[in-house]
Design an enzyme around this catalytic site. Structure first.
Site, PDB file in Angstrom:
ATOM      1  N   ASN A  34     -12.383  -1.283  -0.839  1.00  0.00           N
ATOM      2  CA  ASN A  34     -11.628  -1.748   0.311  1.00  0.00           C
ATOM      3  C   ASN A  34     -12.137  -1.391   1.468  1.00  0.00           C
ATOM      4  OD1 ASN A  34      -8.911  -2.846   1.494  1.00  0.00           O
ATOM      5  ND2 ASN A  34      -9.132  -0.933   2.511  1.00  0.00           N
ATOM      6  N   GLU A  35     -12.356  -2.432   2.415  1.00  0.00           N
ATOM      7  CA  GLU A  35     -12.839  -2.142   3.731  1.00  0.00           C
ATOM      8  C   GLU A  35     -13.989  -1.210   3.665  1.00  0.00           C
ATOM      9  OE1 GLU A  35      -9.862  -1.316   6.740  1.00  0.00           O
ATOM     10  OE2 GLU A  35      -9.237  -3.597   6.573  1.00  0.00           O
TER      11      GLU A  35
ATOM     12  N   GLU B 142      -5.950  -9.123   3.630  1.00  0.00           N
ATOM     13  CA  GLU B 142      -4.876  -8.438   4.440  1.00  0.00           C
ATOM     14  C   GLU B 142      -5.067  -9.231   5.696  1.00  0.00           C
ATOM     15  OE1 GLU B 142      -5.558  -4.210   5.340  1.00  0.00           O
ATOM     16  OE2 GLU B 142      -6.273  -3.883   3.353  1.00  0.00           O
TER      17      GLU B 142
ATOM     18  N   TYR C  85      -6.595  -9.267  11.030  1.00  0.00           N
ATOM     19  CA  TYR C  85      -5.442  -8.743  11.692  1.00  0.00           C
ATOM     20  C   TYR C  85      -5.529  -9.367  13.079  1.00  0.00           C
ATOM     21  CZ  TYR C  85      -4.237  -5.647   8.041  1.00  0.00           C
ATOM     22  OH  TYR C  85      -3.780  -4.882   6.836  1.00  0.00           O
TER      23      TYR C  85
ATOM     24  N   GLN D 272       2.328  -6.048   5.604  1.00  0.00           N
ATOM     25  CA  GLN D 272       2.657  -5.842   4.162  1.00  0.00           C
ATOM     26  C   GLN D 272       3.989  -6.259   3.712  1.00  0.00           C
ATOM     27  OE1 GLN D 272       1.133  -1.817   3.101  1.00  0.00           O
ATOM     28  NE2 GLN D 272      -0.400  -1.792   4.411  1.00  0.00           N
TER      29      GLN D 272
ATOM     30  N   GLU E 193       0.851  -1.086   0.068  1.00  0.00           N
ATOM     31  CA  GLU E 193       0.050   0.070  -0.030  1.00  0.00           C
ATOM     32  C   GLU E 193       0.731   1.234   0.043  1.00  0.00           C
ATOM     33  OE1 GLU E 193      -2.503   0.017   3.397  1.00  0.00           O
ATOM     34  OE2 GLU E 193      -3.537   1.904   2.828  1.00  0.00           O
TER      35      GLU E 193
HETATM   36  O1  AHR Z   1      -2.507  -2.425   6.439  1.00  0.00           O
HETATM   37  C1  AHR Z   1      -3.062  -1.235   6.986  1.00  0.00           C
HETATM   38  C2  AHR Z   1      -4.514  -0.911   6.781  1.00  0.00           C
HETATM   39  O2  AHR Z   1      -5.001  -1.871   7.648  1.00  0.00           O
HETATM   40  C3  AHR Z   1      -5.024  -0.938   5.502  1.00  0.00           C
HETATM   41  O3  AHR Z   1      -5.070   0.206   4.650  1.00  0.00           O
HETATM   42  C4  AHR Z   1      -6.625  -1.144   6.035  1.00  0.00           C
HETATM   43  O4  AHR Z   1      -7.354  -1.977   4.583  1.00  0.00           O
HETATM   44  C5  AHR Z   1      -6.660  -2.023   6.877  1.00  0.00           C
HETATM   45  O5  AHR Z   1      -7.660  -1.422   7.835  1.00  0.00           O
END
Ligand code: AHR
Length: 481
Positions: free
Chosen positions: A173-174, A290, A239, A341, A25
Site C-alpha cells: 500500500n502506498e 482509495e 484524494y 472510507q 482500515e
Molecule cells: O485513508 C487514510 C490513509 O490515506 C490511508 O491509510 C493511506 O493509504 C492514505 O494515505
C-alpha cells in the site's frame, strides 16, 4: 435548455461491479465503536458487528471491501489477528491519536462481516515489514482446502474449516510513501518477488500492484515497464482534498472542490496512456483503491476524537456522483474502485458512535447508482445550445432492457433543465427519478436529524424537461422500447 443525448449503439463496455467498492482500515473510529462494537455490547450486533450497519450496507450491494489498510496494512501482522490470545500493538496511526490496536477484528471477523453484507474481501498485504514467506503463509491459512495443510488445520481449529473466498490481494500500500518510501524501480522488483510467491499459492486470485499517488506519474513510468504479468491491477490513490470548511464552505470553495474531483478523469487517462504505451492495456487495469474528499479534522460527531472523521454534505454527495460517473465512463480501463472510507472517517457512508448510527448523503448516492453494477455503459453527451457542456456530470448504462441514467448538477447556483434524447433507441415516455437534493448545499445528516438529506422517488414524464436542482444528484430509470 440542455440536451442529454443517450447514444444507445455506442456501448463502452461493462461496468465492473467492483467499481462500487469500499475500504475499511484500522484507523480512528472505522472499526472500534464504528463497524465493530464487540460481541458483548448492548448495541445490537451480529457476532460483534453493528447490526444497523450490516443491514444498511447490505442494502446497497457492496461488491468488495478492502482491508486492513491503508498505511495500517504496512505494519500489520496477520498472526496478531487469529486465534485466542490477541496482542495489543502500536497502530500505524498511534502517533496521531495515541490509540493502540487490540486486534479484536482479525481475518476471521473481517471475512465474517464481508459474508454478512455480501461483499468480497480485498486484502492488502504488508510488503514493507514482512517477508514474501509471511504473506504466502497468510494465503495458505486463508485459501488452502479444508484439511490440507497445517495452516488450513489451524484455520479449522479457529472456526473456519472451509477456505475463505478472498479473490483480491494488494501487493503493498502506498509504497511510494508510508509503505517504505520506495523508489518505483525498487518497488517493482519487490512486487515481483512477493507476487511470485503469492501467485504460487493461488492462480485464482487477482494481485494488484501499488499504483501512483494522484498526479505523480513518475511512479507509473518507473513501475509499469518493470512489473510482470502476475499483477493485473495498478492500484492508484487520489484524494481530491479539501476546499474550505467541510460544513461552511463558500460557492467558490464548492467550485474548487468540483474541479479537484474532476481531475480523476485526467488521472485515469494519463495513467492509462502510460500502461498502453508499455503494451499492458490487455492485462493491467486501473484500480482506484482509495479516493474521496479529505476535509480538515473535527467536523464529525466525535468532534475530533476519531482521526480523520468528517461530516459529509451535499457537496460530498455531488463529488461521489461525479467520480462514479467518471468511473462508469471509463469502465474499459477501471477494474475496481474503493471509496475511502466506510465509517467514521474520510468521505464516509456511515457515522456511528455508542447507540447512534446514521448514513451520509454519499450512502444515498451509492444506493441510487447500484443498478450500474454489471451493466453495459453507453455513451452520453450533454449540450447547451448545441455546445458541449460539463456543468452536468452524467453516465448511463443498460441492463435487462432498462436504462439507468445518473446525474450530478455540479453548479451550486443554477438548476439545470434537461431534455433526454435517445439516439438509436426509443425511450419510454414514463420514467422514475430518484432525487437527492436540499435547498442548502451545506445540508448533512446528524445523530439528532438523521434524515435531513434523504432521496425521494417519483414517476416523471420524459416528454417534459427534467429539472435537476442546483447541487443535486439524480438517478433516472427508463424502459427502452
Ligand atoms: O485513508 C487514510 C490513509 O490515506 C490511508 O491509510 C493511506 O493509504 C492514505 O494515505
Amino acid at each position: 435548455m440542455k440536451k442529454l443525448y443517450l447514444v444507445y449503439p455506442k456501448k463502452k463496455g461493462s461496468i465492473a461491479p467492483e467499481i462500487y467498492g469500499h475500504f475499511s482500515e484500522h484507523i480512528g473510529g472505522v472499526f472500534y465503536d464504528g463497524l465493530w462494537v464487540g460481541k458483548d455490547s448492548k448495541i445490537p450486533n451480529v457476532r460483534g458487528f453493528r447490526k444497523d450497519i450490516i443491514e444498511k450496507f447490505k442494502a446497497i450491494n457492496p461488491p468488495v471491501l478492502r482491508w486492513p489498510g491503508g498505511c495500517f496494512a504496512e505494519t500489520y501482522d496477520w498472526r496478531d489477528g487469529v486465534g485466542e490470545d490477541r496482542p495489543t500493538r502500536i497502530n500505524w496511526w498511534n502517533y496521531h491519536d495515541g490509540r493502540y490496536e487490540p486486534n479484536e477484528v482479525g481475518t476471521h471477523e473481517f471475512v465474517d462481516f464481508c459474508e454478512m453484507v455480501g461483499a468480497k474481501p480485498y486484502f492488502a498485504a504488508n510488503i514493507t515489514a514482512t517477508t514474501p514467506m509471511h504473506i504466502r503463509n497468510w494465503m495458505d491459512y486463508c485459501l488452502s482446502p479444508k484439511g490440507s495443510t497445517s495452516l488450513a488445520l489451524e484455520r479449522e481449529k479457529n472456526g473456519h474449516p472451509e477456505p475463505f473466498d478472498i479473490p483480491f490481494w494488494g501487493v503493498g500500500n502506498e509504497n511510494w510513501g508510508g509503505g517504505g518510501h520506495m523508489r518505483p524501480e525498487f518497488y517493482a522488483d519487490e512486487c515481483r518477488r512477493y507476487a511470485t510467491l503469492m501467485h504460487n499459492v493461488s492462480r485464482d486470485v487477482e494481485l494488484y500492484a501499488c499504483g501512483s499517488d494522484g498526479m505523480k506519474y513518475d511512479w507509473t513510468h518507473g513501475t509499469v515497464p518493470n512489473l510482470d504479468d502476475k499483477t493485473t491491477g495498478f492500484a492508484m490513490h487520489y484524494y481530491c482534498g479539501r476546499a474550505g470548511d467541510p460544513l461552511t464552505f463558500t460557492n467558490e470553495e464548492w467550485n474548487a472542490m468540483m474541479s479537484q474531483a474532476n481531475r480523476m478523469e485526467e488521472i485515469i487517462l494519463r495513467n492509462w496512456s502510460i500502461i498502453c504505451a508499455h503494451g499492458r492495456a490487455h492485462n493491467l487495469k486501473l484500480i482506484v483503491d482509495e479516493w474521496g474528499c479529505w476535509h480538515p479534522d473535527g467536523s464529525g460527531p466525535s468532534k475530533g476524537y476519531n482521526l480523520f472523521e468528517q461530516q459529509s454534505t451535499m457537496r460530498d454527495a455531488v463529488v461521489s456522483a461525479l467520480t462514479l460517473n467518471i468511473f462508469n465512463n471509463h469502465c474499459d480501463k477501471v477494474r475496481m474502485a474503493n471509496v475511502a472510507q466506510l465509517c467514521n472517517n474520510l468521505h464516509a457512508l456511515f457515522l456511528a458512535g455508542g447507540e447512534n448510527c446514521i448514513v451520509t448523503p454519499t450512502y444515498h448516492v451509492y444506493d441510487m447508482y447500484k443498478g450500474h453494477q454489471g451493466a453495459e455503459a453507453i455513451e452520453t453527451v450533454v449540450t447547451n445550445n448545441e455546445e458541449l457542456t460539463s456543468s452536468v456530470s452524467v453516465s448511463a448504462s443498460v441492463k435487462d432492457g432498462k436504462l439507468l441514467v445518473t446525474l450530478g448538477n455540479l453548479s451550486c447556483t443554477e438548476d439545470a433543465e434537461l431534455s433526454l434524447e435517445g439516439v438509436g433507441v426509443a425511450l419510454g415516455k414514463k420514467a422514475r427519478m430518484t432525487l437527492l437534493t436540499h435547498e442548502d448545499m451545506h445540508a448533512h445528516n446528524t445523530f439528532d436529524a438523521p434524515e435531513t438529506v434523504s432521496p425521494t422517488t417519483a414517476d416523471i414524464d420524459l416528454a417534459k424537461p427534467v429539472i435537476l436542482p442546483k447541487a443535486s444528484v439524480a438517478a433516472i430509470e427508463v424502459e427502452v422500447e
